[in-house]
Design a protein around this motif. Sequence first.
Motif, PDB file in Angstrom:
ATOM      1  N   ILE A   1      25.249 -43.712   0.783  1.00  0.00           N
ATOM      2  CA  ILE A   1      23.896 -44.130   0.331  1.00  0.00           C
ATOM      3  C   ILE A   1      23.290 -44.817   1.458  1.00  0.00           C
ATOM      4  N   GLU A   2      22.255 -44.273   2.287  1.00  0.00           N
ATOM      5  CA  GLU A   2      21.622 -44.868   3.242  1.00  0.00           C
ATOM      6  C   GLU A   2      20.382 -45.582   2.832  1.00  0.00           C
ATOM      7  N   LYS A   3      20.031 -46.817   2.996  1.00  0.00           N
ATOM      8  CA  LYS A   3      18.930 -47.439   2.746  1.00  0.00           C
ATOM      9  C   LYS A   3      18.475 -48.381   3.770  1.00  0.00           C
ATOM     10  N   PRO A   4      18.424 -48.097   5.011  1.00  0.00           N
ATOM     11  CA  PRO A   4      17.747 -49.240   6.010  1.00  0.00           C
ATOM     12  C   PRO A   4      16.433 -49.356   5.705  1.00  0.00           C
ATOM     13  N   THR A   5      15.847 -50.539   6.028  1.00  0.00           N
ATOM     14  CA  THR A   5      14.700 -51.066   5.707  1.00  0.00           C
ATOM     15  C   THR A   5      13.824 -50.931   7.121  1.00  0.00           C
ATOM     16  N   LYS A   6      14.485 -50.851   8.367  1.00  0.00           N
ATOM     17  CA  LYS A   6      13.766 -50.873   9.488  1.00  0.00           C
ATOM     18  C   LYS A   6      14.350 -49.787  10.339  1.00  0.00           C
ATOM     19  N   PHE A   7      13.448 -49.231  11.333  1.00  0.00           N
ATOM     20  CA  PHE A   7      13.922 -48.097  12.261  1.00  0.00           C
ATOM     21  C   PHE A   7      14.734 -48.790  13.202  1.00  0.00           C
ATOM     22  N   SER A   8      15.654 -48.154  13.857  1.00  0.00           N
ATOM     23  CA  SER A   8      16.692 -48.953  14.784  1.00  0.00           C
ATOM     24  C   SER A   8      15.458 -48.725  16.300  1.00  0.00           C
ATOM     25  N   GLU A   9      15.956 -49.638  17.094  1.00  0.00           N
ATOM     26  CA  GLU A   9      15.154 -49.878  18.483  1.00  0.00           C
ATOM     27  C   GLU A   9      15.343 -48.347  19.130  1.00  0.00           C
ATOM     28  N   LEU A  10      16.388 -47.569  19.063  1.00  0.00           N
ATOM     29  CA  LEU A  10      16.575 -46.443  19.501  1.00  0.00           C
ATOM     30  C   LEU A  10      15.729 -45.461  19.015  1.00  0.00           C
ATOM     31  N   ALA A  11      15.704 -45.222  17.837  1.00  0.00           N
ATOM     32  CA  ALA A  11      14.838 -44.459  16.918  1.00  0.00           C
ATOM     33  C   ALA A  11      13.374 -44.543  17.438  1.00  0.00           C
ATOM     34  N   LEU A  12      12.940 -45.958  17.454  1.00  0.00           N
ATOM     35  CA  LEU A  12      11.488 -46.472  17.923  1.00  0.00           C
ATOM     36  C   LEU A  12      11.269 -45.961  19.499  1.00  0.00           C
ATOM     37  N   GLN A  13      12.239 -45.833  20.169  1.00  0.00           N
ATOM     38  CA  GLN A  13      11.980 -45.500  21.699  1.00  0.00           C
ATOM     39  C   GLN A  13      11.902 -44.035  21.741  1.00  0.00           C
ATOM     40  N   ASP A  14      12.208 -43.306  20.651  1.00  0.00           N
ATOM     41  CA  ASP A  14      12.533 -41.821  21.167  1.00  0.00           C
ATOM     42  C   ASP A  14      10.937 -41.362  21.089  1.00  0.00           C
ATOM     43  N   THR A  15      10.852 -40.152  21.694  1.00  0.00           N
ATOM     44  CA  THR A  15       9.434 -39.627  22.136  1.00  0.00           C
ATOM     45  C   THR A  15       9.105 -38.368  21.263  1.00  0.00           C
ATOM     46  N   ALA A  16       7.888 -38.356  20.854  1.00  0.00           N
ATOM     47  CA  ALA A  16       7.108 -37.168  20.286  1.00  0.00           C
ATOM     48  C   ALA A  16       5.944 -36.629  20.893  1.00  0.00           C
ATOM     49  N   PHE A  17       5.432 -35.639  20.794  1.00  0.00           N
ATOM     50  CA  PHE A  17       4.217 -35.205  21.488  1.00  0.00           C
ATOM     51  C   PHE A  17       3.094 -35.006  20.383  1.00  0.00           C
ATOM     52  N   THR A  18       2.045 -35.306  20.745  1.00  0.00           N
ATOM     53  CA  THR A  18       0.834 -35.016  19.799  1.00  0.00           C
ATOM     54  C   THR A  18       0.351 -33.556  19.780  1.00  0.00           C
ATOM     55  N   ILE A  19      -0.739 -33.335  18.983  1.00  0.00           N
ATOM     56  CA  ILE A  19      -0.969 -31.814  18.747  1.00  0.00           C
ATOM     57  C   ILE A  19      -1.773 -31.585  20.201  1.00  0.00           C
ATOM     58  N   GLN A  20      -2.158 -32.643  21.122  1.00  0.00           N
ATOM     59  CA  GLN A  20      -2.799 -32.240  22.486  1.00  0.00           C
ATOM     60  C   GLN A  20      -1.793 -32.442  23.505  1.00  0.00           C
ATOM     61  N   ASP A  21      -0.664 -32.409  23.101  1.00  0.00           N
ATOM     62  CA  ASP A  21       0.513 -32.346  24.180  1.00  0.00           C
ATOM     63  C   ASP A  21       0.674 -33.540  25.062  1.00  0.00           C
ATOM     64  N   SER A  22       0.258 -34.837  24.523  1.00  0.00           N
ATOM     65  CA  SER A  22       0.375 -36.140  24.887  1.00  0.00           C
ATOM     66  C   SER A  22       1.813 -36.729  24.684  1.00  0.00           C
ATOM     67  N   GLU A  23       2.611 -37.379  25.304  1.00  0.00           N
ATOM     68  CA  GLU A  23       3.854 -37.617  24.959  1.00  0.00           C
ATOM     69  C   GLU A  23       3.424 -39.193  24.243  1.00  0.00           C
ATOM     70  N   ILE A  24       4.228 -39.520  23.441  1.00  0.00           N
ATOM     71  CA  ILE A  24       3.896 -40.779  22.693  1.00  0.00           C
ATOM     72  C   ILE A  24       5.417 -41.263  22.034  1.00  0.00           C
ATOM     73  N   SER A  25       5.772 -42.717  22.041  1.00  0.00           N
ATOM     74  CA  SER A  25       7.049 -43.123  21.057  1.00  0.00           C
ATOM     75  C   SER A  25       6.596 -42.943  19.978  1.00  0.00           C
ATOM     76  N   ILE A  26       7.912 -43.005  19.083  1.00  0.00           N
ATOM     77  CA  ILE A  26       7.756 -43.210  17.551  1.00  0.00           C
ATOM     78  C   ILE A  26       7.105 -44.524  17.239  1.00  0.00           C
ATOM     79  N   ASP A  27       7.422 -45.437  18.018  1.00  0.00           N
ATOM     80  CA  ASP A  27       6.928 -46.977  17.982  1.00  0.00           C
ATOM     81  C   ASP A  27       5.528 -46.888  17.723  1.00  0.00           C
TER      82      ASP A  27
END
Length: 164
Positions: free
Chosen positions: A17-43
């Motif tokens: 049973i996982e119930k964290p209340t905040k994202f880990s620093e590693l998770a927040l620093q992970d990157t995603a891309f916008t629909i316009q192809d710009s890189e952005i962190s989860i944070d």
Amino acid sequence: MRFAILFFAVLFLSCSIEKPTKFSELALQDTAFTIQDSEISIDSILKIYKGKKVFIDVWASWCGDCIKGLPSVKNLQKKYLEVVFLFLSVDTNKAAWKKGIRRFKIQGEHYILPKGMKSGDFVDFLNLGWIPRYVVVDENGKIILFKATRASDSAIEEVLNKSL
């Protein structure tokens, strides 16, 4: 013997049973891309919506269960107009991701996790073994629902109805 079985059952359930209340620093620093192809962190993504409740839908254009859940998600969008609906795709093909958004007429904020479903600090934090996955974050960035796999799960509406 019964005690041992009960002990291990309780131990197994309590560990799963996982119930964290905040994202880990590693998770927040992970990157995603916008629909316009710009890189952005989860944070950075979460900071954009600070002050608002955020419904996160982790999905993929190839995922049958994700597509089956979309009508329920769209119903939530109609009911909770003040909530930000944030779609994080685990597609590994950006063209397929964008086509899926258009094909299924998915309204909301869209980002793609370029490493897919099996790798990356954000998906590792979620312990992502199945999609769709729904997470709800409150106005202060606190995780108030960590693990829902059905958009019709009553726990989603419970947390969306709660105010600070």
